[in-house]
Enzyme design. Structure first.
Site, short mmCIF file in Angstrom:
data_model
loop_
_atom_site.label_atom_id
_atom_site.label_comp_id
_atom_site.label_asym_id
_atom_site.label_seq_id
_atom_site.Cartn_x
_atom_site.Cartn_y
_atom_site.Cartn_z
CG ASP A 17 -2.94 -2.30 -2.14
OD1 ASP A 17 -3.27 -3.21 -3.17
OD2 ASP A 17 -2.15 -1.36 -2.34
NE ARG A 41 -3.34 1.69 -0.25
CZ ARG A 41 -2.48 1.05 0.71
NH1 ARG A 41 -1.49 0.45 0.34
NH2 ARG A 41 -2.47 1.22 2.18
CE1 TYR A 68 2.90 -5.80 -4.39
CE2 TYR A 68 1.59 -4.25 -5.35
CZ TYR A 68 1.88 -5.10 -4.56
OH TYR A 68 0.55 -5.23 -4.12
N PRO A 114 1.05 -10.79 -6.26
CG PRO A 114 1.76 -9.19 -4.70
CD PRO A 114 1.98 -10.52 -5.39
#
Length: 595
Positions: A48, A235, A243, A323
Protein backbone atom coordinates in the site's frame (compact mmCIF):
# COMPACT_ATOMS: atom_id res chain seq x y z
CA UNK A 1 -8.73 -28.37 -27.61
CA UNK A 2 -5.46 -26.43 -27.73
CA UNK A 3 -4.64 -23.24 -29.63
CA UNK A 4 -1.29 -21.74 -30.50
CA UNK A 5 -0.17 -18.09 -30.67
CA UNK A 6 2.95 -15.95 -30.87
CA UNK A 7 3.80 -12.87 -28.83
CA UNK A 8 6.83 -10.65 -28.32
CA UNK A 9 6.60 -10.72 -24.53
CA UNK A 10 4.51 -12.97 -22.29
CA UNK A 11 4.11 -11.67 -18.73
CA UNK A 12 3.06 -14.19 -16.08
CA UNK A 13 1.56 -12.47 -13.03
CA UNK A 14 -0.49 -9.26 -12.98
CA UNK A 15 0.67 -7.74 -9.72
CA UNK A 16 2.41 -4.33 -9.64
CA UNK A 17 5.62 -5.60 -11.32
CA UNK A 18 3.74 -7.34 -14.14
CA UNK A 19 1.38 -4.44 -14.72
CA UNK A 20 4.20 -1.89 -14.81
CA UNK A 21 5.91 -4.10 -17.39
CA UNK A 22 2.77 -4.65 -19.49
CA UNK A 23 1.74 -1.00 -19.64
CA UNK A 24 5.28 0.14 -20.46
CA UNK A 25 5.72 -2.36 -23.28
CA UNK A 26 2.20 -1.70 -24.54
CA UNK A 27 2.91 2.04 -24.75
CA UNK A 28 6.08 1.24 -26.69
CA UNK A 29 4.10 -0.70 -29.29
CA UNK A 30 5.43 -4.11 -28.25
CA UNK A 31 3.10 -7.06 -28.78
CA UNK A 32 2.56 -8.10 -25.17
CA UNK A 33 0.30 -10.54 -23.31
CA UNK A 34 -0.25 -10.61 -19.54
CA UNK A 35 -1.91 -13.50 -17.69
CA UNK A 36 -2.82 -14.04 -14.05
CA UNK A 37 -4.29 -16.90 -12.05
CA UNK A 38 -6.59 -14.68 -9.96
CA UNK A 39 -10.13 -14.32 -11.35
CA UNK A 40 -10.11 -10.64 -10.28
CA UNK A 41 -7.49 -8.15 -9.24
CA UNK A 42 -6.74 -7.51 -5.55
CA UNK A 43 -9.79 -6.00 -3.82
CA UNK A 44 -8.16 -4.78 -0.60
CA UNK A 45 -4.97 -4.85 1.45
CA UNK A 46 -1.64 -6.22 0.23
CA UNK A 47 1.04 -3.60 -0.51
CA UNK A 48 0.00 0.00 0.00
CA UNK A 49 2.96 2.43 0.09
CA UNK A 50 4.36 4.34 -2.88
CA UNK A 51 7.73 6.00 -2.30
CA UNK A 52 8.79 9.41 -3.74
CA UNK A 53 10.93 7.97 -6.56
CA UNK A 54 8.12 5.64 -7.63
CA UNK A 55 5.77 8.62 -7.86
CA UNK A 56 8.32 10.22 -10.23
CA UNK A 57 8.38 7.02 -12.31
CA UNK A 58 4.58 6.90 -12.48
CA UNK A 59 4.62 10.57 -13.50
CA UNK A 60 6.97 9.70 -16.38
CA UNK A 61 4.19 7.44 -17.72
CA UNK A 62 1.48 10.04 -17.06
CA UNK A 63 -0.01 7.99 -14.19
CA UNK A 64 0.91 9.99 -11.06
CA UNK A 65 -2.01 12.43 -11.13
CA UNK A 66 -4.60 9.76 -10.35
CA UNK A 67 -2.40 8.22 -7.64
CA UNK A 68 -2.00 11.59 -5.93
CA UNK A 69 -5.73 12.27 -6.22
CA UNK A 70 -6.88 8.95 -4.80
CA UNK A 71 -4.10 8.22 -2.30
CA UNK A 72 -3.22 9.56 1.12
CA UNK A 73 0.01 11.52 1.60
CA UNK A 74 2.42 11.02 4.50
CA UNK A 75 4.26 14.20 5.44
CA UNK A 76 5.09 13.71 9.13
CA UNK A 77 6.39 10.79 11.17
CA UNK A 78 5.92 10.43 14.92
CA UNK A 79 7.98 8.30 17.30
CA UNK A 80 6.78 6.78 20.56
CA UNK A 81 8.78 5.02 23.25
CA UNK A 82 8.14 3.59 26.75
CA UNK A 83 7.07 6.18 29.30
CA UNK A 84 8.57 6.17 32.82
CA UNK A 85 4.94 6.23 34.02
CA UNK A 86 4.04 3.08 32.09
CA UNK A 87 2.65 2.80 28.57
CA UNK A 88 4.11 4.94 25.77
CA UNK A 89 4.84 8.62 25.15
CA UNK A 90 5.76 10.63 22.08
CA UNK A 91 9.45 11.41 21.87
CA UNK A 92 9.68 13.10 18.46
CA UNK A 93 8.04 14.24 15.24
CA UNK A 94 10.06 14.57 12.02
CA UNK A 95 9.49 14.77 8.26
CA UNK A 96 8.34 11.39 6.96
CA UNK A 97 10.80 11.53 4.03
CA UNK A 98 14.45 12.54 4.47
CA UNK A 99 15.47 12.93 0.82
CA UNK A 100 16.17 16.61 0.07
CA UNK A 101 16.01 16.26 -3.72
CA UNK A 102 12.66 14.44 -3.77
CA UNK A 103 10.25 16.05 -6.20
CA UNK A 104 7.36 14.60 -4.20
CA UNK A 105 8.66 14.83 -0.61
CA UNK A 106 6.16 12.38 0.82
CA UNK A 107 4.95 8.81 0.53
CA UNK A 108 1.54 8.01 -0.94
CA UNK A 109 -0.59 5.24 0.56
CA UNK A 110 -3.32 3.47 -1.37
CA UNK A 111 -4.32 -0.19 -1.34
CA UNK A 112 -2.74 -2.41 -3.97
CA UNK A 113 -5.98 -3.05 -5.84
CA UNK A 114 -6.48 0.67 -6.47
CA UNK A 115 -2.86 1.01 -7.63
CA UNK A 116 -3.32 -1.95 -9.97
CA UNK A 117 -6.50 -0.31 -11.29
CA UNK A 118 -4.46 2.72 -12.43
CA UNK A 119 -2.40 0.42 -14.65
CA UNK A 120 -5.32 -1.74 -15.77
CA UNK A 121 -7.41 1.27 -16.85
CA UNK A 122 -4.46 2.83 -18.68
CA UNK A 123 -3.82 -0.46 -20.52
CA UNK A 124 -7.49 -0.82 -21.40
CA UNK A 125 -7.42 2.55 -23.17
CA UNK A 126 -4.72 1.07 -25.40
CA UNK A 127 -6.57 -2.19 -26.00
CA UNK A 128 -4.70 -4.43 -23.55
CA UNK A 129 -6.47 -6.50 -20.87
CA UNK A 130 -5.21 -8.97 -18.28
CA UNK A 131 -6.15 -12.52 -19.31
CA UNK A 132 -7.52 -14.41 -16.30
CA UNK A 133 -7.83 -16.86 -14.65
CA UNK A 134 -4.94 -18.59 -16.39
CA UNK A 135 -2.00 -20.58 -15.06
CA UNK A 136 1.18 -21.73 -16.82
CA UNK A 137 1.72 -25.50 -16.77
CA UNK A 138 5.02 -25.86 -18.62
CA UNK A 139 7.87 -23.70 -19.89
CA UNK A 140 10.50 -24.76 -22.42
CA UNK A 141 13.50 -22.65 -23.40
CA UNK A 142 15.44 -23.47 -26.55
CA UNK A 143 19.04 -24.62 -26.13
CA UNK A 144 20.03 -23.50 -29.64
CA UNK A 145 22.59 -20.70 -29.26
CA UNK A 146 21.67 -19.15 -32.62
CA UNK A 147 18.02 -18.96 -31.58
CA UNK A 148 18.79 -17.52 -28.15
CA UNK A 149 20.94 -14.77 -29.71
CA UNK A 150 18.38 -13.84 -32.38
CA UNK A 151 15.97 -11.21 -30.98
CA UNK A 152 13.46 -12.05 -33.72
CA UNK A 153 13.29 -15.74 -32.74
CA UNK A 154 10.67 -17.28 -30.43
CA UNK A 155 12.80 -19.52 -28.22
CA UNK A 156 10.33 -19.78 -25.30
CA UNK A 157 7.34 -22.12 -25.37
CA UNK A 158 4.77 -21.83 -22.57
CA UNK A 159 1.70 -24.00 -22.06
CA UNK A 160 -1.21 -22.13 -20.47
CA UNK A 161 -4.33 -23.54 -18.85
CA UNK A 162 -7.56 -21.53 -18.79
CA UNK A 163 -9.17 -22.31 -15.44
CA UNK A 164 -12.72 -21.29 -16.35
CA UNK A 165 -13.21 -23.70 -19.24
CA UNK A 166 -10.26 -26.05 -18.67
CA UNK A 167 -8.85 -25.42 -22.17
CA UNK A 168 -5.14 -25.16 -22.95
CA UNK A 169 -3.05 -23.09 -25.31
CA UNK A 170 0.56 -22.89 -26.42
CA UNK A 171 2.26 -19.51 -26.51
CA UNK A 172 5.56 -19.02 -28.30
CA UNK A 173 7.32 -15.92 -27.03
CA UNK A 174 10.47 -13.98 -27.75
CA UNK A 175 10.70 -13.14 -24.04
CA UNK A 176 8.89 -14.14 -20.85
CA UNK A 177 8.69 -12.11 -17.63
CA UNK A 178 7.80 -13.99 -14.44
CA UNK A 179 6.26 -11.47 -12.06
CA UNK A 180 4.28 -14.14 -10.24
CA UNK A 181 5.11 -13.37 -6.62
CA UNK A 182 7.22 -14.75 -3.79
CA UNK A 183 6.24 -18.37 -4.57
CA UNK A 184 6.99 -17.82 -8.27
CA UNK A 185 6.20 -20.76 -10.55
CA UNK A 186 8.52 -19.28 -13.19
CA UNK A 187 11.45 -19.05 -10.78
CA UNK A 188 10.94 -22.60 -9.55
CA UNK A 189 10.56 -23.93 -13.11
CA UNK A 190 13.88 -22.32 -14.05
CA UNK A 191 15.51 -23.87 -10.97
CA UNK A 192 16.58 -20.48 -9.59
CA UNK A 193 17.21 -20.50 -5.84
CA UNK A 194 16.36 -17.82 -3.30
CA UNK A 195 19.37 -17.04 -1.12
CA UNK A 196 18.87 -15.65 2.37
CA UNK A 197 17.10 -16.48 5.58
CA UNK A 198 13.94 -16.19 7.58
CA UNK A 199 14.01 -14.08 10.75
CA UNK A 200 12.29 -14.72 14.08
CA UNK A 201 10.20 -11.55 13.74
CA UNK A 202 6.44 -12.18 13.50
CA UNK A 203 4.08 -9.37 12.58
CA UNK A 204 0.33 -9.00 12.24
CA UNK A 205 -1.28 -6.51 9.85
CA UNK A 206 -4.77 -5.04 10.10
CA UNK A 207 -6.45 -2.52 7.76
CA UNK A 208 -9.45 -0.82 9.33
CA UNK A 209 -11.11 2.48 10.24
CA UNK A 210 -10.01 3.29 13.81
CA UNK A 211 -11.86 4.63 16.82
CA UNK A 212 -9.07 6.07 18.96
CA UNK A 213 -7.76 8.95 21.06
CA UNK A 214 -4.22 8.38 19.76
CA UNK A 215 -3.16 11.88 18.61
CA UNK A 216 -0.88 10.78 15.73
CA UNK A 217 -3.27 8.35 14.07
CA UNK A 218 -2.97 10.33 10.77
CA UNK A 219 0.84 10.30 10.81
CA UNK A 220 3.23 7.48 10.10
CA UNK A 221 4.22 6.22 13.54
CA UNK A 222 7.02 4.04 14.83
CA UNK A 223 6.10 2.82 18.29
CA UNK A 224 8.45 0.96 20.62
CA UNK A 225 6.62 -0.32 23.69
CA UNK A 226 7.46 -2.82 26.37
CA UNK A 227 4.74 -4.99 24.83
CA UNK A 228 6.42 -5.02 21.41
CA UNK A 229 6.70 -2.66 18.46
CA UNK A 230 3.93 -1.21 16.31
CA UNK A 231 3.77 0.85 13.15
CA UNK A 232 0.84 3.00 12.07
CA UNK A 233 0.34 3.84 8.38
CA UNK A 234 -2.55 6.21 7.58
CA UNK A 235 -4.33 5.25 4.38
CA UNK A 236 -6.83 6.63 1.88
CA UNK A 237 -10.05 7.98 3.38
CA UNK A 238 -10.27 7.25 7.11
CA UNK A 239 -8.48 3.91 6.92
CA UNK A 240 -5.34 3.04 8.85
CA UNK A 241 -2.97 0.09 8.65
CA UNK A 242 -1.51 -1.30 11.86
CA UNK A 243 1.66 -3.38 11.84
CA UNK A 244 1.81 -5.14 15.19
CA UNK A 245 4.75 -7.16 16.48
CA UNK A 246 3.70 -10.57 17.79
CA UNK A 247 5.57 -13.15 19.84
CA UNK A 248 5.80 -16.90 19.30
CA UNK A 249 3.88 -17.30 22.56
CA UNK A 250 0.92 -15.52 20.96
CA UNK A 251 0.88 -17.30 17.59
CA UNK A 252 1.44 -20.86 16.45
CA UNK A 253 4.21 -21.38 13.89
CA UNK A 254 4.14 -24.67 12.00
CA UNK A 255 7.63 -26.19 12.53
CA UNK A 256 7.54 -27.93 9.14
CA UNK A 257 6.46 -25.04 6.91
CA UNK A 258 7.67 -22.16 9.08
CA UNK A 259 4.35 -20.42 8.50
CA UNK A 260 1.89 -18.98 11.00
CA UNK A 261 -1.31 -20.98 11.57
CA UNK A 262 -3.91 -18.34 10.68
CA UNK A 263 -6.75 -20.50 11.99
CA UNK A 264 -5.55 -20.04 15.56
CA UNK A 265 -4.86 -16.31 15.42
CA UNK A 266 -6.94 -13.68 13.65
CA UNK A 267 -7.49 -9.92 13.36
CA UNK A 268 -9.21 -9.64 16.75
CA UNK A 269 -6.12 -11.05 18.44
CA UNK A 270 -3.87 -8.67 16.47
CA UNK A 271 -6.06 -5.75 17.62
CA UNK A 272 -5.81 -6.95 21.22
CA UNK A 273 -1.98 -6.90 21.07
CA UNK A 274 -2.17 -3.40 19.50
CA UNK A 275 -4.33 -2.18 22.39
CA UNK A 276 -1.68 -3.30 24.89
CA UNK A 277 1.14 -1.72 22.86
CA UNK A 278 -0.65 1.64 22.54
CA UNK A 279 -1.55 2.15 26.22
CA UNK A 280 -2.45 4.62 27.73
CA UNK A 281 -4.29 5.39 24.47
CA UNK A 282 -7.23 3.30 23.38
CA UNK A 283 -7.89 1.97 19.92
CA UNK A 284 -10.72 -0.03 18.39
CA UNK A 285 -12.12 -0.54 14.91
CA UNK A 286 -15.21 0.97 13.35
CA UNK A 287 -17.11 -1.75 11.53
CA UNK A 288 -15.34 -4.74 9.99
CA UNK A 289 -11.64 -5.26 9.34
CA UNK A 290 -10.90 -4.39 5.70
CA UNK A 291 -7.97 -6.83 5.38
CA UNK A 292 -5.50 -8.63 7.62
CA UNK A 293 -2.57 -11.01 7.54
CA UNK A 294 0.22 -12.46 9.66
CA UNK A 295 3.74 -13.05 8.37
CA UNK A 296 7.28 -13.89 9.41
CA UNK A 297 9.92 -11.59 7.93
CA UNK A 298 12.04 -13.35 5.30
CA UNK A 299 14.96 -11.67 3.55
CA UNK A 300 16.03 -13.38 0.34
CA UNK A 301 17.37 -12.57 -3.14
CA UNK A 302 17.25 -14.85 -6.18
CA UNK A 303 20.59 -16.30 -7.27
CA UNK A 304 19.98 -14.91 -10.75
CA UNK A 305 17.27 -12.83 -12.42
CA UNK A 306 17.07 -14.49 -15.83
CA UNK A 307 17.69 -17.56 -17.95
CA UNK A 308 19.79 -16.63 -21.00
CA UNK A 309 18.22 -13.13 -21.00
CA UNK A 310 15.07 -14.71 -22.48
CA UNK A 311 13.07 -15.52 -19.35
CA UNK A 312 13.24 -12.91 -16.59
CA UNK A 313 11.91 -12.77 -13.04
CA UNK A 314 10.92 -9.52 -11.36
CA UNK A 315 9.43 -8.22 -8.13
CA UNK A 316 8.72 -10.60 -5.25
CA UNK A 317 9.74 -13.46 -7.55
CA UNK A 318 13.35 -12.40 -7.10
CA UNK A 319 13.49 -10.55 -3.75
CA UNK A 320 11.52 -10.70 -0.50
CA UNK A 321 11.88 -8.55 2.59
CA UNK A 322 9.87 -6.95 5.35
CA UNK A 323 7.26 -4.30 4.51
CA UNK A 324 8.44 -1.97 7.29
CA UNK A 325 10.18 0.51 5.01
CA UNK A 326 7.53 0.21 2.30
CA UNK A 327 9.86 -1.20 -0.36
CA UNK A 328 8.19 -4.32 -1.78
CA UNK A 329 5.82 -2.87 -4.35
CA UNK A 330 8.24 -0.04 -5.15
CA UNK A 331 11.17 -2.37 -5.78
CA UNK A 332 8.91 -4.58 -7.91
CA UNK A 333 7.64 -1.80 -10.16
CA UNK A 334 11.10 -0.32 -10.56
CA UNK A 335 12.44 -3.75 -11.60
CA UNK A 336 10.24 -3.83 -14.67
CA UNK A 337 10.57 -0.08 -15.28
CA UNK A 338 14.27 -0.86 -15.70
CA UNK A 339 13.53 -3.80 -18.01
CA UNK A 340 10.89 -2.24 -20.29
CA UNK A 341 13.09 0.14 -22.25
CA UNK A 342 15.92 -2.37 -22.64
CA UNK A 343 13.57 -5.03 -23.97
CA UNK A 344 11.95 -2.51 -26.32
CA UNK A 345 15.28 -1.39 -27.75
CA UNK A 346 16.27 -5.00 -28.43
CA UNK A 347 12.92 -5.85 -30.03
CA UNK A 348 13.10 -2.77 -32.28
CA UNK A 349 16.59 -3.70 -33.42
CA UNK A 350 18.05 -0.56 -31.84
CA UNK A 351 20.21 -2.38 -29.28
CA UNK A 352 22.18 -5.60 -29.12
CA UNK A 353 20.56 -8.36 -27.07
CA UNK A 354 23.51 -8.16 -24.64
CA UNK A 355 21.93 -4.95 -23.28
CA UNK A 356 19.52 -7.17 -21.36
CA UNK A 357 22.37 -8.40 -19.14
CA UNK A 358 22.33 -4.99 -17.45
CA UNK A 359 18.87 -5.73 -15.98
CA UNK A 360 20.25 -8.33 -13.59
CA UNK A 361 23.47 -6.36 -13.06
CA UNK A 362 21.57 -3.27 -11.89
CA UNK A 363 18.51 -4.70 -10.19
CA UNK A 364 20.15 -7.63 -8.36
CA UNK A 365 22.72 -5.34 -6.75
CA UNK A 366 19.87 -3.04 -5.73
CA UNK A 367 17.97 -6.03 -4.26
CA UNK A 368 21.04 -7.09 -2.27
CA UNK A 369 21.46 -3.54 -0.97
CA UNK A 370 17.76 -3.56 -0.08
CA UNK A 371 18.11 -6.75 1.94
CA UNK A 372 21.11 -5.34 3.83
CA UNK A 373 19.12 -2.19 4.59
CA UNK A 374 16.07 -4.23 5.58
CA UNK A 375 18.06 -6.41 7.98
CA UNK A 376 19.30 -3.37 9.89
CA UNK A 377 15.98 -1.56 9.83
CA UNK A 378 13.92 -4.63 10.81
CA UNK A 379 16.27 -5.45 13.67
CA UNK A 380 16.00 -1.93 15.03
CA UNK A 381 12.24 -1.85 14.55
CA UNK A 382 11.63 -5.28 16.07
CA UNK A 383 14.21 -4.90 18.85
CA UNK A 384 13.30 -4.26 22.47
CA UNK A 385 13.30 -0.55 23.40
CA UNK A 386 15.98 0.84 25.71
CA UNK A 387 14.67 1.45 29.21
CA UNK A 388 16.18 1.82 32.68
CA UNK A 389 15.84 -1.93 33.09
CA UNK A 390 17.12 -2.73 29.57
CA UNK A 391 20.12 -0.58 28.73
CA UNK A 392 21.03 -2.84 25.79
CA UNK A 393 17.77 -2.08 23.98
CA UNK A 394 17.19 0.18 20.98
CA UNK A 395 17.31 3.87 21.91
CA UNK A 396 15.16 6.49 20.21
CA UNK A 397 18.32 8.22 19.00
CA UNK A 398 19.54 5.01 17.34
CA UNK A 399 16.25 4.40 15.62
CA UNK A 400 15.82 8.02 14.49
CA UNK A 401 19.36 8.13 13.09
CA UNK A 402 18.69 4.95 11.09
CA UNK A 403 15.32 6.28 9.92
CA UNK A 404 16.96 9.44 8.58
CA UNK A 405 20.18 7.81 7.30
CA UNK A 406 18.24 5.26 5.29
CA UNK A 407 15.84 7.92 4.03
CA UNK A 408 17.50 8.37 0.63
CA UNK A 409 17.52 4.63 0.08
CA UNK A 410 14.00 3.90 1.30
CA UNK A 411 12.57 6.80 -0.71
CA UNK A 412 14.13 5.35 -3.86
CA UNK A 413 15.84 8.67 -4.51
CA UNK A 414 19.26 7.27 -3.60
CA UNK A 415 19.29 4.35 -6.07
CA UNK A 416 22.68 4.41 -7.77
CA UNK A 417 23.52 2.13 -10.68
CA UNK A 418 27.25 1.50 -10.94
CA UNK A 419 29.50 1.52 -14.02
CA UNK A 420 28.39 -0.64 -16.95
CA UNK A 421 27.82 -0.25 -20.69
CA UNK A 422 24.84 2.02 -19.87
CA UNK A 423 26.50 3.93 -17.00
CA UNK A 424 29.76 5.72 -17.85
CA UNK A 425 30.93 8.17 -15.15
CA UNK A 426 34.26 9.22 -16.76
CA UNK A 427 33.25 12.88 -17.12
CA UNK A 428 31.39 13.20 -13.80
CA UNK A 429 33.30 16.40 -12.99
CA UNK A 430 31.36 18.37 -15.66
CA UNK A 431 28.13 18.10 -13.62
CA UNK A 432 29.39 17.68 -10.08
CA UNK A 433 26.00 17.54 -8.33
CA UNK A 434 24.26 15.20 -10.80
CA UNK A 435 25.61 11.74 -10.15
CA UNK A 436 25.95 9.50 -13.19
CA UNK A 437 23.91 6.34 -12.51
CA UNK A 438 21.30 8.17 -10.43
CA UNK A 439 17.99 9.59 -11.62
CA UNK A 440 18.00 13.04 -13.19
CA UNK A 441 17.45 15.60 -10.46
CA UNK A 442 14.14 17.46 -10.71
CA UNK A 443 14.36 21.19 -11.34
CA UNK A 444 12.19 23.90 -12.87
CA UNK A 445 13.36 25.69 -16.04
CA UNK A 446 11.49 28.13 -18.26
CA UNK A 447 10.80 27.74 -21.96
CA UNK A 448 12.78 30.18 -24.07
CA UNK A 449 9.87 30.78 -26.47
CA UNK A 450 7.28 31.91 -23.90
CA UNK A 451 8.94 31.91 -20.42
CA UNK A 452 6.52 29.26 -19.17
CA UNK A 453 8.03 27.27 -16.26
CA UNK A 454 8.36 23.51 -16.61
CA UNK A 455 9.61 20.77 -14.33
CA UNK A 456 12.43 19.11 -16.30
CA UNK A 457 11.29 15.59 -15.38
CA UNK A 458 7.95 16.27 -17.11
CA UNK A 459 9.82 16.89 -20.35
CA UNK A 460 11.57 13.50 -20.11
CA UNK A 461 8.71 10.99 -20.34
CA UNK A 462 9.30 7.23 -20.28
CA UNK A 463 8.79 6.95 -24.05
CA UNK A 464 11.81 4.60 -24.61
CA UNK A 465 13.93 7.41 -26.14
CA UNK A 466 17.27 8.57 -24.77
CA UNK A 467 17.19 12.25 -23.84
CA UNK A 468 20.19 14.37 -24.84
CA UNK A 469 20.22 17.43 -22.58
CA UNK A 470 22.46 20.07 -24.07
CA UNK A 471 23.31 22.52 -21.30
CA UNK A 472 24.36 25.10 -23.89
CA UNK A 473 25.99 27.60 -21.52
CA UNK A 474 25.60 31.33 -22.06
CA UNK A 475 24.34 31.46 -25.65
CA UNK A 476 24.05 35.25 -25.46
CA UNK A 477 27.84 35.15 -25.74
CA UNK A 478 28.87 34.90 -29.43
CA UNK A 479 31.92 32.72 -28.79
CA UNK A 480 29.87 30.26 -26.72
CA UNK A 481 27.20 30.16 -29.41
CA UNK A 482 29.93 29.22 -31.88
CA UNK A 483 30.93 26.32 -29.61
CA UNK A 484 27.28 25.20 -29.53
CA UNK A 485 27.12 25.25 -33.34
CA UNK A 486 30.22 23.06 -33.59
CA UNK A 487 28.70 20.67 -31.05
CA UNK A 488 25.46 20.56 -33.03
CA UNK A 489 27.29 19.63 -36.21
CA UNK A 490 29.23 16.88 -34.40
CA UNK A 491 26.08 15.45 -32.81
CA UNK A 492 24.20 15.51 -36.11
CA UNK A 493 26.93 13.85 -38.17
CA UNK A 494 27.93 11.49 -35.33
CA UNK A 495 25.42 10.01 -32.88
CA UNK A 496 22.23 10.92 -34.76
CA UNK A 497 23.46 9.72 -38.14
CA UNK A 498 24.97 6.53 -36.75
CA UNK A 499 22.09 5.39 -34.52
CA UNK A 500 19.03 7.20 -35.90
CA UNK A 501 17.09 10.34 -34.93
CA UNK A 502 14.14 8.33 -33.61
CA UNK A 503 16.22 6.93 -30.73
CA UNK A 504 16.81 10.39 -29.24
CA UNK A 505 14.96 13.43 -27.98
CA UNK A 506 17.14 16.55 -27.69
CA UNK A 507 16.46 19.43 -25.30
CA UNK A 508 18.74 22.43 -24.99
CA UNK A 509 19.06 24.55 -21.86
CA UNK A 510 20.74 27.95 -22.10
CA UNK A 511 22.04 29.87 -19.10
CA UNK A 512 21.33 33.21 -20.83
CA UNK A 513 18.62 35.53 -19.48
CA UNK A 514 15.14 35.55 -20.97
CA UNK A 515 15.45 39.19 -22.00
CA UNK A 516 18.56 38.52 -24.09
CA UNK A 517 18.04 35.26 -25.96
CA UNK A 518 15.82 33.94 -28.73
CA UNK A 519 15.11 30.23 -29.02
CA UNK A 520 15.84 30.60 -32.75
CA UNK A 521 19.46 31.46 -31.92
CA UNK A 522 20.25 27.79 -31.35
CA UNK A 523 21.12 25.39 -34.20
CA UNK A 524 18.12 23.58 -35.66
CA UNK A 525 19.19 20.16 -34.41
CA UNK A 526 18.94 21.53 -30.85
CA UNK A 527 15.45 23.00 -31.42
CA UNK A 528 13.47 20.38 -33.32
CA UNK A 529 10.38 22.13 -31.93
CA UNK A 530 9.95 25.54 -30.35
CA UNK A 531 9.19 23.88 -27.01
CA UNK A 532 12.54 22.08 -26.88
CA UNK A 533 14.64 25.12 -25.85
CA UNK A 534 14.75 26.01 -22.14
CA UNK A 535 16.39 28.73 -20.08
CA UNK A 536 17.91 28.58 -16.63
CA UNK A 537 16.22 31.77 -15.46
CA UNK A 538 13.43 32.86 -13.13
CA UNK A 539 9.89 32.86 -14.49
CA UNK A 540 8.10 36.16 -15.04
CA UNK A 541 6.50 36.15 -11.57
CA UNK A 542 9.32 34.47 -9.64
CA UNK A 543 6.97 31.89 -8.16
CA UNK A 544 7.93 28.56 -9.71
CA UNK A 545 11.33 27.98 -8.15
CA UNK A 546 13.05 28.26 -11.53
CA UNK A 547 16.57 29.59 -11.91
CA UNK A 548 19.99 28.46 -10.66
CA UNK A 549 19.62 25.10 -12.38
CA UNK A 550 23.22 25.05 -13.63
CA UNK A 551 24.39 25.62 -10.08
CA UNK A 552 22.02 22.90 -8.83
CA UNK A 553 23.48 20.35 -11.27
CA UNK A 554 27.06 21.60 -10.81
CA UNK A 555 27.48 22.65 -14.45
CA UNK A 556 29.60 25.60 -15.61
CA UNK A 557 27.18 28.39 -16.58
CA UNK A 558 29.40 29.68 -19.39
CA UNK A 559 30.73 26.45 -20.96
CA UNK A 560 27.86 24.03 -20.31
CA UNK A 561 27.90 20.23 -20.74
CA UNK A 562 25.94 17.39 -22.33
CA UNK A 563 23.89 15.08 -20.08
CA UNK A 564 22.58 11.77 -21.47
CA UNK A 565 19.42 10.57 -19.69
CA UNK A 566 18.36 6.97 -20.19
CA UNK A 567 14.73 6.16 -21.05
CA UNK A 568 14.11 5.18 -17.41
CA UNK A 569 15.18 8.62 -16.16
CA UNK A 570 18.68 7.66 -14.94
CA UNK A 571 21.75 9.56 -16.12
CA UNK A 572 23.90 7.35 -18.37
CA UNK A 573 26.79 9.72 -18.95
CA UNK A 574 27.97 13.34 -18.95
CA UNK A 575 30.38 14.89 -21.42
CA UNK A 576 32.00 18.24 -22.20
CA UNK A 577 31.41 19.67 -25.68
CA UNK A 578 34.93 18.73 -26.77
CA UNK A 579 34.40 15.03 -25.95
CA UNK A 580 31.32 14.44 -28.09
CA UNK A 581 33.04 11.37 -29.56
CA UNK A 582 32.78 9.77 -26.10
CA UNK A 583 28.98 9.98 -26.41
CA UNK A 584 29.21 8.04 -29.66
CA UNK A 585 31.46 5.49 -27.95
CA UNK A 586 28.94 5.17 -25.11
CA UNK A 587 26.07 4.30 -27.46
CA UNK A 588 28.29 2.04 -29.58
CA UNK A 589 28.77 -0.10 -26.47
CA UNK A 590 25.23 -1.49 -26.69
CA UNK A 591 23.43 -0.04 -29.73
CA UNK A 592 23.33 -1.30 -33.30
CA UNK A 593 24.47 1.25 -35.93
CA UNK A 594 22.09 1.94 -38.80
CA UNK A 595 23.12 0.45 -42.12
Amino acid sequence: MSTESKVDVLIIGAGPAGLMCAQGLNRAGVKVRIVDQRPKRVAAGQADGIQPRTVEVLQSYGLAERLLREGNQLHMAAFYNPSPNGGIERTDRTPDVTAPSARYPHEVTLHQGAIEAIFVDSMRERGLEVDRPIIPTSLELSTEESELKDPNAYPVKVELKHLEDNTTETVRAKFVVGSDGAHSWVRKTLGITMDGEQTDYIWGVVDMIPDTDFPDIRNRCAIHSNNGSCMIIPREGDKVRLYVQLSEKEVHVDPETGRVDRKKFGPEQVMEVARKSLKPYYIDKVGEVDWWTIYIIGQRVASKFSAHERVFIAGDACHTHSPKAGQGMNASMNDTHNLVWKMTHVLRGWADISLLKTYEFERRKYAQDLINFDKKFSALFSGKPRTEDNQDGVSHEQFLEAFQTFGAFSSGIGIHYTSSVVVQPAHQSFATNQTVGMRILPHVFIRAADARPYELQDLLPADTRFKILVFAGNTANASQLDRVKVLAENVETGVLKKFGNEVFDILSISSAHKEKVNYTDLPEVFRSHWSKVLLDDEDMFKRSGSGKGYEYYGIDTEKGAVVIVRPDGYVGMIAPFEKVEDIETYFAGFMIPRS
